[in-house]
Motif scaffolding. Structure first.
Motif, PDB file in Angstrom:
ATOM      1  N   ILE A  29       0.870  -1.176   0.000  1.00 16.99           N
ATOM      2  CA  ILE A  29       0.000   0.000   0.000  1.00 16.99           C
ATOM      3  C   ILE A  29       0.911   1.231   0.000  1.00 16.99           C
ATOM      4  N   LEU A  30       0.670   2.143  -0.933  1.00 18.58           N
ATOM      5  CA  LEU A  30       1.475   3.367  -1.005  1.00 18.58           C
ATOM      6  C   LEU A  30       0.657   4.562  -0.537  1.00 18.58           C
ATOM      7  N   PHE A  31       1.336   5.471   0.144  1.00 21.84           N
ATOM      8  CA  PHE A  31       0.750   6.784   0.395  1.00 21.84           C
ATOM      9  C   PHE A  31       1.646   7.822  -0.248  1.00 21.84           C
ATOM     10  N   GLY A  32       1.051   8.948  -0.643  1.00 19.84           N
ATOM     11  CA  GLY A  32       1.864   9.997  -1.228  1.00 19.84           C
ATOM     12  C   GLY A  32       1.081  11.272  -1.374  1.00 19.84           C
ATOM     13  N   GLY A  33       1.792  12.329  -1.720  1.00 16.64           N
ATOM     14  CA  GLY A  33       1.159  13.623  -1.946  1.00 16.64           C
ATOM     15  C   GLY A  33       2.198  14.551  -2.514  1.00 16.64           C
ATOM     16  N   ARG A  34       1.829  15.772  -2.762  1.00 15.48           N
ATOM     17  CA  ARG A  34       2.803  16.746  -3.254  1.00 15.48           C
ATOM     18  C   ARG A  34       3.492  17.393  -2.071  1.00 15.48           C
ATOM     19  N   ARG A  35       4.726  16.942  -1.797  1.00 18.14           N
ATOM     20  CA  ARG A  35       5.481  17.506  -0.675  1.00 18.14           C
ATOM     21  C   ARG A  35       6.811  18.022  -1.194  1.00 18.14           C
ATOM     22  N   PRO A  36       6.926  19.341  -1.393  1.00 21.51           N
ATOM     23  CA  PRO A  36       8.153  19.906  -1.967  1.00 21.51           C
ATOM     24  C   PRO A  36       9.404  19.693  -1.105  1.00 21.51           C
ATOM     25  N   SER A  37       9.218  19.436   0.195  1.00 20.50           N
ATOM     26  CA  SER A  37      10.395  19.228   1.044  1.00 20.50           C
ATOM     27  C   SER A  37      10.152  18.091   2.043  1.00 20.50           C
ATOM     28  N   THR A  38      11.158  17.789   2.847  1.00 15.45           N
ATOM     29  CA  THR A  38      11.107  16.861   3.993  1.00 15.45           C
ATOM     30  C   THR A  38      10.873  15.396   3.642  1.00 15.45           C
ATOM     31  N   VAL A  39       9.751  15.085   3.004  1.00 13.35           N
ATOM     32  CA  VAL A  39       9.383  13.683   2.778  1.00 13.35           C
ATOM     33  C   VAL A  39      10.242  13.108   1.651  1.00 13.35           C
ATOM     34  N   PRO A  40      10.968  12.008   1.925  1.00  8.24           N
ATOM     35  CA  PRO A  40      11.878  11.478   0.897  1.00  8.24           C
ATOM     36  C   PRO A  40      11.135  10.791  -0.243  1.00  8.24           C
ATOM     37  N   LEU A  41      11.901  10.436  -1.256  1.00  7.40           N
ATOM     38  CA  LEU A  41      11.336   9.768  -2.431  1.00  7.40           C
ATOM     39  C   LEU A  41      10.517   8.545  -2.029  1.00  7.40           C
ATOM     40  N   VAL A  42      11.069   7.741  -1.132  1.00 12.65           N
ATOM     41  CA  VAL A  42      10.325   6.560  -0.670  1.00 12.65           C
ATOM     42  C   VAL A  42      10.848   6.129   0.692  1.00 12.65           C
ATOM     43  N   HIS A  43       9.953   5.765   1.579  1.00 18.24           N
ATOM     44  CA  HIS A  43      10.350   5.027   2.783  1.00 18.24           C
ATOM     45  C   HIS A  43       9.245   4.067   3.174  1.00 18.24           C
ATOM     46  N   GLN A  44       9.663   3.015   3.869  1.00 21.24           N
ATOM     47  CA  GLN A  44       8.730   1.928   4.201  1.00 21.24           C
ATOM     48  C   GLN A  44       8.486   1.912   5.700  1.00 21.24           C
TER      49      GLN A  44
ATOM     50  N   PRO B 197      -6.545 -11.804   9.904  1.00 16.33           N
ATOM     51  CA  PRO B 197      -6.485 -13.253  10.098  1.00 16.33           C
ATOM     52  C   PRO B 197      -5.048 -13.766  10.196  1.00 16.33           C
ATOM     53  N   ASP B 198      -4.105 -13.103   9.503  1.00 14.34           N
ATOM     54  CA  ASP B 198      -2.698 -13.504   9.559  1.00 14.34           C
ATOM     55  C   ASP B 198      -1.835 -12.253   9.382  1.00 14.34           C
ATOM     56  N   GLN B 199      -1.257 -11.777  10.492  1.00 15.38           N
ATOM     57  CA  GLN B 199      -0.485 -10.525  10.469  1.00 15.38           C
ATOM     58  C   GLN B 199       0.623 -10.546   9.415  1.00 15.38           C
ATOM     59  N   SER B 200       1.217 -11.720   9.211  1.00 16.91           N
ATOM     60  CA  SER B 200       2.366 -11.790   8.308  1.00 16.91           C
ATOM     61  C   SER B 200       1.935 -11.586   6.853  1.00 16.91           C
ATOM     62  N   LYS B 201       0.636 -11.683   6.611  1.00 12.94           N
ATOM     63  CA  LYS B 201       0.176 -11.527   5.219  1.00 12.94           C
ATOM     64  C   LYS B 201      -0.378 -10.135   4.931  1.00 12.94           C
ATOM     65  N   LEU B 202      -0.285  -9.248   5.919  1.00 13.18           N
ATOM     66  CA  LEU B 202      -0.748  -7.873   5.686  1.00 13.18           C
ATOM     67  C   LEU B 202       0.140  -7.200   4.640  1.00 13.18           C
ATOM     68  N   PRO B 203      -0.441  -6.338   3.812  1.00 10.87           N
ATOM     69  CA  PRO B 203       0.406  -5.610   2.856  1.00 10.87           C
ATOM     70  C   PRO B 203       1.450  -4.758   3.588  1.00 10.87           C
ATOM     71  N   LYS B 204       2.605  -4.560   2.935  1.00 14.97           N
ATOM     72  CA  LYS B 204       3.622  -3.647   3.456  1.00 14.97           C
ATOM     73  C   LYS B 204       3.194  -2.219   3.079  1.00 14.97           C
ATOM     74  N   ILE B 205       3.560  -1.264   3.932  1.00 10.65           N
ATOM     75  CA  ILE B 205       3.098   0.111   3.702  1.00 10.65           C
ATOM     76  C   ILE B 205       4.279   1.050   3.416  1.00 10.65           C
ATOM     77  N   PHE B 206       4.129   1.845   2.357  1.00  9.69           N
ATOM     78  CA  PHE B 206       5.196   2.743   1.899  1.00  9.69           C
ATOM     79  C   PHE B 206       4.662   4.162   1.754  1.00  9.69           C
ATOM     80  N   TYR B 207       5.575   5.105   1.880  1.00 16.38           N
ATOM     81  CA  TYR B 207       5.242   6.514   1.641  1.00 16.38           C
ATOM     82  C   TYR B 207       6.146   6.996   0.515  1.00 16.38           C
ATOM     83  N   VAL B 208       5.563   7.446  -0.583  1.00 17.85           N
ATOM     84  CA  VAL B 208       6.369   7.926  -1.714  1.00 17.85           C
ATOM     85  C   VAL B 208       6.111   9.411  -1.930  1.00 17.85           C
ATOM     86  N   ASN B 209       7.085  10.078  -2.512  1.00 17.83           N
ATOM     87  CA  ASN B 209       6.930  11.506  -2.805  1.00 17.83           C
ATOM     88  C   ASN B 209       7.693  11.821  -4.085  1.00 17.83           C
TER      89      ASN B 209
END
Ligand code: SAT
Ligand code: MN
Length: 618
Positions: A415-430, A492-504
């Motif tokens: 699952i990705l989150f993102g928005g228009r952030r001209p500063s601070t938030v890096p290209l991607v982090h998990q 039902p199974d924590q290990s199968k939850l999607p990984k979450i990322f923030y992109v900018n």
């Protein structure tokens, strides 16, 4: 079809009730056929509301022009009318349902004089999918019927699915412009004044009432009103997720597949990402959806997503061969264009289409003006409205995934989150874990865009838009955060939850003359470089550093083959932790963002904020 053809007693009674209130000249139940589509489109053309485009350029496609007061969603006139104001929360407009219904009934009384009342049975999601939901939209706008026909599965087949006892969400819409004494629209887009527009959701009743706007999400009630505002309420009740997210299918050079969803505020390149053409060899992106994802746990414990829609309601300006060729091809026939410019040879044109227009253009306000020698216009003088749209069938998308209508949905890995952030938030982090990911979703922010306001002076300012769903959540946002925490806790199974990322994709450096537009990352097809890193992360590949803010790409882990040198130079800058920036961010979240949610803010989120602060001070 007529009212008597409706077998379901509940639908029939509701339609009769609305008919008595709105007093249309006629009632018509939509069957969803091509003949019906063509007939209603002809009605719009004859009324001067639609212009047929040149058949050689855009077969079976039409252009509509709305009024300047009706060009976007009207968030100030959008209401979550729950019984208790606290249930609507601090970020939604609220009016007591009794009061709101009285006001709206006053407006609805006789509002369809001189018009036909259409009854549109529609399904959000593939017909027969256990995740899909049905609705009935009543509207007095042919434009709405035509758009709903593209955006949803609509017509008789849905009445058959609902049957005699099936459930449906009632959605009432009127443009709020009765035609009395033989008055005609005379080519003028019908709608009401802004102060009489109401986009109302009644969450306890799972009911939608919209009045006064004919435009987009205000009027095509299956989209934001149902598939997001009411669906978020249903999802919370039933233990699933209704999200403002694209869904894409990512295939690596070995042919392995992962499905990814992503939440980005409106007009942040979400449609472009969903249809991206990778610049790195061997990778493939296919589209499942570009705007909304409904996700439920499958029997195997994984989270499965469907796209509840059947079309794209995409922002036209900025869409070019370079930015999104697949969207252009999707909208090359059988498409409805709204507020685009019209060329002399009967085609559409918009700013950022990639080439200048020739001769004269008719702008979105209907004025003839000579085209400029470039594909941009000064602010306020655009030929196409900045929120001009195309409504195109998803099945026409060249990169639509074959399984896009799979009733079981597709299993989500990231699952990705993102928005228009001209500063601070890096290209991607998990995120480190689910709750940290919920934290990242909760702090999403973006520049205000033309899609969300008719007030041009607001465009460009930053506002927080948690999960990119702030204008679309049908209940208290604090409770929504809690719902996300609970989904993780009760999975039902924590290990199968999607990984979450923030992109900018939108980091800026206006002092570097090399960078086009000042952007430190090329975006568009080059975002595949980030998707590839994410793909490998989902397989647990050792390509990340554990940093104060989460997992970030190891040096060299992002593929830069073929990337312009100036981007290779900016990459280290946008893939490192901006400690100062994040400390300011924490302060802003703590002082201005989280306090809004009061006691509804989950303690897990304040804990995440503390953890982040502690990590940064190490
Ligand atoms: O007008 S819509 O709400 O459908 C589109 C958008 O603003 O994202
Ligand atoms: Mn959207």
């Amino acid at each position: 079809m007529e009212i008597k053809d409706i077998k379901n007693a509940k639908i029939k009674a509701w339609v009769e009730e609305i008919k008595a209130m709105c007093e249309p000249d006629a009632v018509y139940v939509c069957d969803g056929s091509q003949e019906e589509y063509d007939r209603l489109m002809k009605k719009c053309v004859d009324a001067g509301l639609a212009t047929p485009l040149n058949k050689d350029k855009k077969p079976n496609s039409f252009l509509f022009r709305s009024l300047p007061s009706d060009v976007a969603r009207v968030e100030g006139r959008t209401f979550i009318s729950s019984v208790k104001q606290d249930d609507a929360g601090p970020t939604n407009n609220w009016i007591d349902p009794k009061e709101l219904k009285e006001t709206m009934k006053g407006l609805y009384k006789g509002c369809m004089h001189g018009r036909t009342m259409y009854v549109i049975p529609f399904c959000m999601g593939p017909l027969g999918s256990p995740i899909s939901k049905n609705g009935i939209e009543i509207t007095d706008s042919e434009y709405v019927v035509l758009n709903m026909d593209i955006m949803t599965r609509a017509g008789k087949k849905v009445l058959d699915v609902i049957g005699e006892n099936g459930e449906f969400v009632p959605c009432l819409h009127s443009v709020g412009k009765p035609l009395n004494n033989g008055e005609k629209d005379n080519g003028i887009w019908p709608c009401a004044d802004v102060e009489h527009k109401y986009i109302s959701q009644f969450p306890e009743e799972h009911l939608i009432w919209s009045y006064g706007s004919g435009y987009g999400g205000n009027a095509l009630l299956g989209k934001k009103c149902f598939a997001l505002r009411i669906a978020t309420v249903l999802a919370r009740e039933e233990g699933w997720l209704a999200e403002h997210m694209l869904i894409l299918k990512l295939t690596n050079p070995k042919g392995e597949v992962k499905y990814v969803t992503g939440a980005f505020p409106s007009a942040c390149g979400k449609t472009n990402l969903a249809m991206l053409i990778p610049t790195i060899p061997g990778w493939k992106v296919e589209t499942i959806g570009d705007d909304i994802a409904w996700m439920k746990f499958g029997k195997d414990g994984r989270l499965y997503a469907i796209n509840p829609e059947a079309g794209f309601f995409g922002v036209a300006p900025g869409t070019s061969d370079q930015s999104n060729k697949n969207a252009l091809i999707s909208a090359s026939s059988n498409t409805i264009f709204t507020n685009c410019a019209l060329t002399e040879d009967g085609d559409v044109w918009w700013e950022g289409i990639g080439y200048p227009a020739k001769g004269d253009l008719i702008d979105w306000k209907g004025n003839k003006r000579p085209a400029l020698a470039k594909d941009k216009s000064p602010k306020g003088e655009e030929f196409a409205h900045p929120n001009a749209r195309f409504t195109a069938p998803a099945k026409q998308c060249p990169c639509i995934a074959p399984e896009w209508e799979d009733p079981n949905g597709v299993p989500i890995s990231a699952i990705l989150f993102g928005g228009r952030r001209p500063s601070t938030v890096p290209l991607v982090h998990q995120s480190r874990d689910w709750n940290h990911g919920v934290f990242l979703g909760s702090i999403v922010g973006s520049e205000i865009t033309a899609a969300s306001t008719i007030d041009a002076s607001q465009v460009g300012k930053i506002r927080r838009d948690p999960f990119a769903i702030l204008p679309f959540c049908g209940y208290n946002m604090g409770d929504y955060f809690q719902h996300w925490i609970n989904i993780g806790k009760n999975a039902p199974d924590q290990s199968k939850l999607p990984k979450i990322f923030y992109v900018n994709w939108f980091r800026k450096d206006d002092n570097n003359p090399d960078l086009p537009g000042g952007f430190m990352w090329p975006g568009y097809g080059d975002n595949s470089r980030v998707l590839a890193w994410i793909f490998d992360r989902c397989d647990g590949k050792d390509n990340a550093d554990d940093t104060a803010i989460g997992f970030m790409p190891k040096a060299g882990a992002i593929n830069t083959d073929g990337l312009a040198n100036y981007y290779k130079k900016t990459l280290p800058e946008i893939t490192k932790v901006d400690k100062e920036g994040w400390l300011k961010e924490i302060k802003d979240i703590r002082e201005n963002h989280y306090p809004k949610f009061g006691k509804h803010l989950p303690k897990e989120l304040s804990e995440q904020l503390d953890i982040l602060e502690k990590n940064l001070s190490k």
